[in-house]
Design an enzyme around this catalytic site. Structure first.
Site, PDB file in Angstrom:
ATOM      1  N   TYR A  74       0.852  -1.190   0.000  1.00  0.00           N
ATOM      2  CA  TYR A  74       0.000   0.000   0.000  1.00  0.00           C
ATOM      3  C   TYR A  74       0.892   1.246   0.000  1.00  0.00           C
ATOM      4  CZ  TYR A  74      -4.047  -2.879   1.387  1.00  0.00           C
ATOM      5  OH  TYR A  74      -5.056  -3.810   1.454  1.00  0.00           O
ATOM      6  N   GLY A  92     -18.906   0.821  -3.752  1.00  0.00           N
ATOM      7  CA  GLY A  92     -19.805   1.969  -3.781  1.00  0.00           C
ATOM      8  C   GLY A  92     -21.184   1.690  -4.335  1.00  0.00           C
TER       9      GLY A  92
END
Length: 323
Positions: free
Chosen positions: A61, A212
């Site tokens: 990350y 989403g």
């Protein structure tokens, strides 16, 4: 103030908060800009203060940035945090280019992670997915050696098949399976989830809102530059049909006085005593809403509506979660 219930990951695993904090969005991972570091660290601190002790990161990350950020945030608070780290993914210029799960690479990855995090032991260490280039037994066996060395406490896996999960657990007890799981992505209920439950492995469920889709805020068509256009469930008629199902979720949420996102998270946390909702956050403002979702109770009728509307395969098209 401690507001979060603790659960045990699997029958013999560690006790952690039922709501986990995904730290990925606190770093630039897909080439975008990273949020303000001060706000990200404050978010971790407030999460810890609220009783969220499970912090999820990955050595890839932000090319290590995320681990360094988490390390800063937990400095002086190590005992408050349960650190989960994924490894194995290889990135170049912000794009994934493959996996490296060789034993020699794993032994290299762990030491960089420990240094960036500023700790001596990682609580949960797991390959981010399997690519079949290295036998599962060799991967887990290498991490088991790290357990013996005191560098790892518990072993987890992510993005894995039921057969691979059995092989992994046969090599060393697996405490947690990190996997995408939501009302829109229920494929694991067919084989992988029953296998995990049979073996006494806890579920760390990410992508609770299915990229989403379940937030109730998505409209068709998506903006041209939206990365989700690459996935068939967000394209053309698929997206239109999927959003029709989301209308049911929005109505139920409105009737209960919550947001669709809260309902989506609450549905996941209701899927078992050993199941955690892992939610990515980078701002403190998100915490109260997500914490409140952990207290939502469904009536049998409400749960039936959700399960009937979002049966396995009800959502048209696929994402990277469906392979």
């Amino acid at each position: 103030m401690k507001n979060i219930t603790k659960i045990q990951l699997g029958h013999n695993g560690p006790f952690v908060s039922k709501l986990g904090l995904g730290c990925m969005r606190m770093s630039s991972i897909w080439g975008g800009s990273a949020p303000e570091e001060k706000e990200s660290i404050a978010t971790i601190h407030e999460a810890l203060d609220s009783g969220i002790n499970f912090l999820n990161t990955g050595d890839f990350y932000g090319a290590g940035h995320n681990e360094m950020l988490v390390g800063k945030a937990i400095k002086g608070r190590r005992d408050d945090a349960f650190i989960s780290v994924k490894f194995g993914a290889i990135f170049h210029n912000g794009r994934p280019i493959g996996m490296d799960l060789r034993p020699i690479a794993i032994k290299n990855f762990i030491n960089y992670s420990l240094t960036r995090l500023g700790i001596e032991t990682i609580d949960l260490y797991q390959p981010s997915r399997m690519d079949n280039s290295v036998p599962v037994e060799d991967i887990i066996g290498t991490v088991a050696d790290l357990v013996k060395e005191g560098k790892v406490r518990y072993i987890g896996v992510s993005e894995i098949t039921a057969g691979q999960l059995r092989n992994a657990n046969g090599t060393h007890p697996i405490s947690a399976l990190e996997i995408g799981y939501s009302l829109a992505d229920r494929q694991i209920e067919s084989e992988l989830l029953p296998t995990a439950k049979e073996l006494g492995i806890g579920i760390v469920a990410f992508a609770n809102t299915a990229e989403g889709l379940l937030t109730g805020e998505m409209k068709a068509p998506l903006p041209a530059k939206d990365y989700r256009n690459h996935f068939s469930r967000f394209q053309g008629e698929n997206l239109i049909n999927n959003l029709e199902k989301v209308e049911v979720l929005k109505q139920l949420a409105s009737n209960k006085g919550f947001t669709p996102t809260q309902i989506a998270i609450a549905w996941v946390k209701e899927q078992g005593d050993h199941t955690m909702s892992l939610v990515s956050m980078s701002r403190r403002s998100r915490l109260p809403e997500n914490i409140a979702a952990m207290n939502i109770i469904f009536t049998p009728e409400e749960m039936s509506i959700l399960n009937t509307t979002f049966t396995i395969g009800a959502i048209s098209g696929s994402t990277y979660l469906q392979r």
